[in-house]
Structures are given as C-alpha cells and as structure tokens.
Design a protein around this motif. Structure first.
Motif, mmCIF file in Angstrom:
data_model
loop_
_atom_site.group_PDB
_atom_site.id
_atom_site.type_symbol
_atom_site.label_atom_id
_atom_site.label_comp_id
_atom_site.label_asym_id
_atom_site.label_seq_id
_atom_site.Cartn_x
_atom_site.Cartn_y
_atom_site.Cartn_z
ATOM 1 N N SER A 1 0.881 -1.167 0.000
ATOM 2 C CA SER A 1 0.000 0.000 0.000
ATOM 3 C C SER A 1 0.914 1.210 0.000
ATOM 4 O O SER A 1 1.949 1.221 0.655
ATOM 5 N N SER B 1 -3.638 0.790 -3.409
ATOM 6 C CA SER B 1 -3.513 -0.643 -3.151
ATOM 7 C C SER B 1 -2.647 -1.290 -4.228
ATOM 8 O O SER B 1 -2.864 -1.083 -5.428
ATOM 9 N N HIS C 1 -5.444 -1.373 1.569
ATOM 10 C CA HIS C 1 -4.452 -2.446 1.683
ATOM 11 C C HIS C 1 -4.402 -3.280 0.410
ATOM 12 O O HIS C 1 -5.397 -3.397 -0.323
#
Length: 543
Positions: A495, A506, A526
């Motif tokens: 990330s 991401s 994430h």
C-alpha cells in the motif's frame, strides 16, 4: 499590427460583453475608437455594441459564401482574411468537402452555434459528414464593420492553430491484432485495448502488411503527433499483427479491473517476458498499466530484500528485527496498525508480514545507490531502455539521500513504478532471469531489447521462498488472496500513501506457475483489499 490582429483584440472583449451591453461596453469602444460612436460624420467608424441585425446579417452572408465554396467571399467577412481564406480553400481542395449546408442555431449574444452537413468525396468514395461548432461576431476596429472572429474551430471544432483538414490515404494501414493463438483482439470486446491497438496500428501498420484506407483527418502542425481520424471513407485492408497477449487472460483482466473505480493490471510470462494481459479501468485513454508513475509501496520490498541479500547485509533466515518504530535521518517510520513487534524476526518473517521498520533498520548498512544498482543491474529497471512495442515507463529508483534512502526501500520516497514494472520484478524473482517485457514479438521489427544481469541463483531461491511464505503462511499478508491457487505460488502485498489522498493506493503482485501479475488500485487501501482480488482472477485465468 495588422487590422485583423487589432480586430481580434477588440472582438475578444465584445464576445463577452455583447448581449448584456451597457455603459461599460460603450465606454470601452469609445476609448479605443477615439470617442466617435455616431457614425454620422463622413468616414466615421461605426462602434458600440453589435445589434442583432448585424450579427444575423454577417453570419447569414458568411454561411452563404461558405456553402457556395466562395472562400474569398467568406474570408472577407472575417477579421483575419488570409487565415480564413487558406482554411476555407483547404476545406474544399485538401479535405474534399462539398455540398455544404450550414444551419445556424439560436445566438447567445454575439456567439452563434451552428451545424454543418456536407459530403466528403475522394477517388470515387463518398460519405456524409455532420458536426456542430460555432463562431463569434465582433466589430472590426479599423472598419467598424461586424466581422466573424476567425478561429480554426469555425471550420471544425477539432481544429486548433496550425491544424489542417485533409482527406486521402490513411497515415497507416489498419491492423487486425491477434493474440498468441490467433484469436482476434478488438476494442469492442476488450475495451482496455482500444488505445493500445491505436498505438500498434501507427507503429506496426506497415509491417503487418495491410493497405491503407481513405479518411478525413486532422493533420497537426507538429509532425510527430499522429493524424486524428474524423471520418473513414474506406477502411482499407487490415494486416494481421501478432501480439503476445492471451485472449482468455485479457478477458479475465478486463472483468477484474472493472470492479474498482481506478485500477490497472499487467500479466507477463516469466519464462519469456511476454505480456499476456494489460487492462485499465477509469483512466480514459491513458495506459496506466504501462505508463503509470506512482509509488509501489511494499511490493518494492522484493527488490529491497534482494539488495540486502546481495550486499551480505542479511539473508532469508538472517536477522531482520521488527520494532514498533525506526528512525532514519530524523524521520520516524512505523508499521501498519496492529502489527506485533518481533525483535527476533528473520528477513523471511518481516517480509511475509511486510514489516517496514525491519528494512529501515538496515538503511545505514547500505550505500545511497545500493537500491538503485540492484534495480538497474539485476531487475533491468530505471535505465529508459525498454522497447515493449508500445509506450511504457521503465521505472525509477533514484539514489536519494536523507530520509528517502530508507523510504525508497519501502516503495515510497522517490521510487516510482507501473504495474508493468512490478509484474516484471515478480517474473525476475520467479526465474532469476530478467526478460524485458514485450507486447509484440521482437522478430516483428528486430528491435534491441533491454538486458540485465538478473539474480544469483541463491538470491532468487530465497526470494521465491519468502514470496511463497507471504502467500501461504498464517502470518503472510497475501495468504487470503492466494488461497487455493496451488503450490507453485508467491506474492507480495503493498500500500502506498500519496499526498492529497485520504486512502492509500492498493498494490499486489504474485505468480502462479508461469504467469506473474501486478495490479494497482487508486485509493484502494491495503493490497489484499482491491489489487489482490484483481491479481487472483488473472492468475486463475492463466492456467
């Protein structure tokens, strides 16, 4: 200054003021004309706001002359007679546009929208043309007469200064791009390929063996900018262009990226460097998968780990403690929220959990350019020498001092990558050999591909084991995404924080057998949340 230039200056003001004309508009004209506004004295120059009748009569005469093909007559009704006559003559003689019918719309002050219907004819081929554009009427400064404020867009809305309209043989033949198995790749079926197929046509149309069609196009003053096709009279005969893509993997990639607002993915074949799929969603015509230049986050730790191993700083089973924080050059780095510190962690442990502080702790044991050399010499990045077959970014890993020495190791700082770059990094880790990615076979044009040393066998083996652990262990950040994909797998999550964004980008990269893929989703959080599912779908399609 020529009369036309002066008129354009005044016209630029009146285009805004006419329609709401009042004392301010009157005083402006008075100032530039010497105060004579009556027009009653001999030789007086008419001034003041344009009347509706003047606007109507001027446009009516201009349109009538244009429709008759009287370029000189129409140009005489503009404030840049020579430029207008050149454009209108070219409209007839170079663009081969005839049977012109102009229909004015409702004027908004001095601005008049209008539509054009005409016929384009060339070497026995004809086709109807229609479009909408507009003009503005201004008062000529020296004559006081109402004149069309000449702009290239009067002729066609896509024209800018220096552009011309031409009809003739297309600049390149059409191509029918096919995948590695001969399946036709169309922009209708694979939308992400639209801009890419355009690039392939312009670059390889001649080599593909087709014959050019006939088209009406905008030719730009800058010869390096390709013609912009407006109307195709004859498609020509397409040549067959072989690509390295896989229709099945491309279809999966197209479907996967559509799940998120802005995302990109690239899949490559590690054993050859061939690109199997490239897909973008939410980027318009921009091929972010190949040309994006953004921080790659912790996917960069593949290169950073290789650098630590190659410089004998540590190894897969060597120490890489993971404290809560680590400070380098007065900047404090932290781990993801909730990560449990581990003073006894190995490099494999910290890699699998994506511990930032473990890598920062080793920043003082490497040189400022150690990461740059690793990226360039082992992974073939950052040297601006990739020749993929279309426009692409080669990655950037500058030798940055200060806090960026540590930040670069985490895929932040000054490091920039595209999904293509990270997919190539994963492919190099999988095989130990750098093979420059290509989307069309090298044999098509014998271009010289980039080379690099690649990885030492022991370094590659350690990277594969660490990526496997990341994809399969209980503490691995990629385990959830990679579950059920078999045993020959590996992955790395990431990330990347970006200034001005509330949520990080991401990133996710992984391999499964002889396919490696990397994806990025803007503000996706994430790696496992958004980019991870994209990569999983692509790896599944790869067999």
């Amino acid at each position: 200054m020529r009369n036309g230039a002066k008129a354009a200056l005044v016209g630029g003001v009146f285009a805004v003021m006419v329609g709401g004309a009042g004392y301010g508009a009157y005083n402006l004209v008075t100032a530039v004309t010497g105060g004579n506004t009556s027009g009653d004295e001999p030789g007086a120059v008419q001034s003041g706001p344009l009347t509706r009748e003047e606007i109507r009569d001027t446009t009516r005469k201009f349109f009538a002359a244009w429709e008759k093909g009287d370029a000189a007559g129409a140009a005489a009704l503009t404030n840049n007679e020579q430029a207008a006559q050149d454009a209108l003559t070219g409209y007839r003689d170079d663009a081969h546009i005839t049977e012109v019918k102009v229909t004015p719309g409702t004027a908004n002050g001095a601005s008049v929208p209008f539509s054009v219907k005409a016929t384009v004819s060339y070497e026995g081929k004809s086709k109807s043309l229609s479009y909408k554009t507009g003009l503005t009427v201004v008062r000529g400064l020296t004559t006081g007469k109402p004149l069309v404020d000449w702009q290239p867009s009067v002729v066609h809305p896509d024209l800018e200064k220096g552009d011309t309209l031409v009809t003739g043989e297309a600049s390149a033949p059409p191509v029918e791009a096919v995948d590695r198995n001969g399946t036709v790749l169309s922009a209708e079926k694979y939308p992400s390929l639209g801009p890419i197929l355009d690039q392939l046509r312009k670059r390889y149309g001649d080599e593909a063996g087709g014959t050019p069609g006939i088209e009406l196009a905008v030719r730009h003053e800058n010869a390096d900018v390709p013609d912009e096709t407006l109307l195709t009279l004859d498609k020509g005969t397409p040549g067959k262009l072989q690509t390295t893509l896989s229709a099945s993997v491309q279809a999966a990639a197209e479907k996967a990226v559509k799940k998120f607002a802005k995302s990109s993915v690239v899949a490559v074949k590690p054993s050859t460097g061939e690109v199997l799929a490239v897909a973008n969603h939410g980027w318009g015509e921009f091929n972010a998968a190949f040309q994006g230049e953004v921080a790659p986050g912790s996917t960069m730790k593949i290169i950073s780990a290789a650098m630590l191993i190659d410089n004998d700083v540590t190894s897969m089973n060597g120490p890489a403690p993971c404290p809560p924080t680590a400070t380098w050059q007065s900047q404090t780095f932290k781990n993801l929220k909730g990560m449990t510190p581990n003073d006894n962690a190995t490099l494999a442990d910290s890699f699998a959990r994506s511990c930032n502080t473990a890598f920062v702790k080793y920043a003082d044991e490497v040189q400022v350019d150690s990461l740059t050399k690793e990226a360039q010499e082992r992974f073939g990045l950052g040297r601006d020498d990739w020749k993929t077959g279309i426009a692409s970014f080669d990655g950037s890993v500058p030798a940055s001092g200060g806090p960026d020495t540590a930040a670069n190791m985490l895929g932040q700082g000054q490091v920039q990558m595209s999904p293509l770059n990270i997919a190539s990094v994963t492919a190099t880790a999988k095989t130990g050999v750098f093979r420059q990615p290509v989307i069309v076979p090298q044999k098509l044009d014998d271009r010289e591909l980039a080379t690099a040393r690649g990885l030492a066998p022991d370094t590659a083996a350690q990277l594969r084991q660490m990526m496997y652990r990341t994809a399969t262990s209980a503490t691995g950040t990629a385990t959830r995404v990679m579950a059920g994909l078999g045993s020959d797998i590996g992955a790395k999550t990431g990330s990347a924080e970006v200034d001005g964004q509330a949520t990080s980008n991401s990133w996710f990269t992984g391999y499964r057998g002889d396919i490696a893929a990397a994806a990025m989703t803007e503000e996706g959080g994430h790696g496992v949340d958004t980019a991870g599912p994209i990569v999983r779908d692509v790896l599944l399609a790869g067999g």
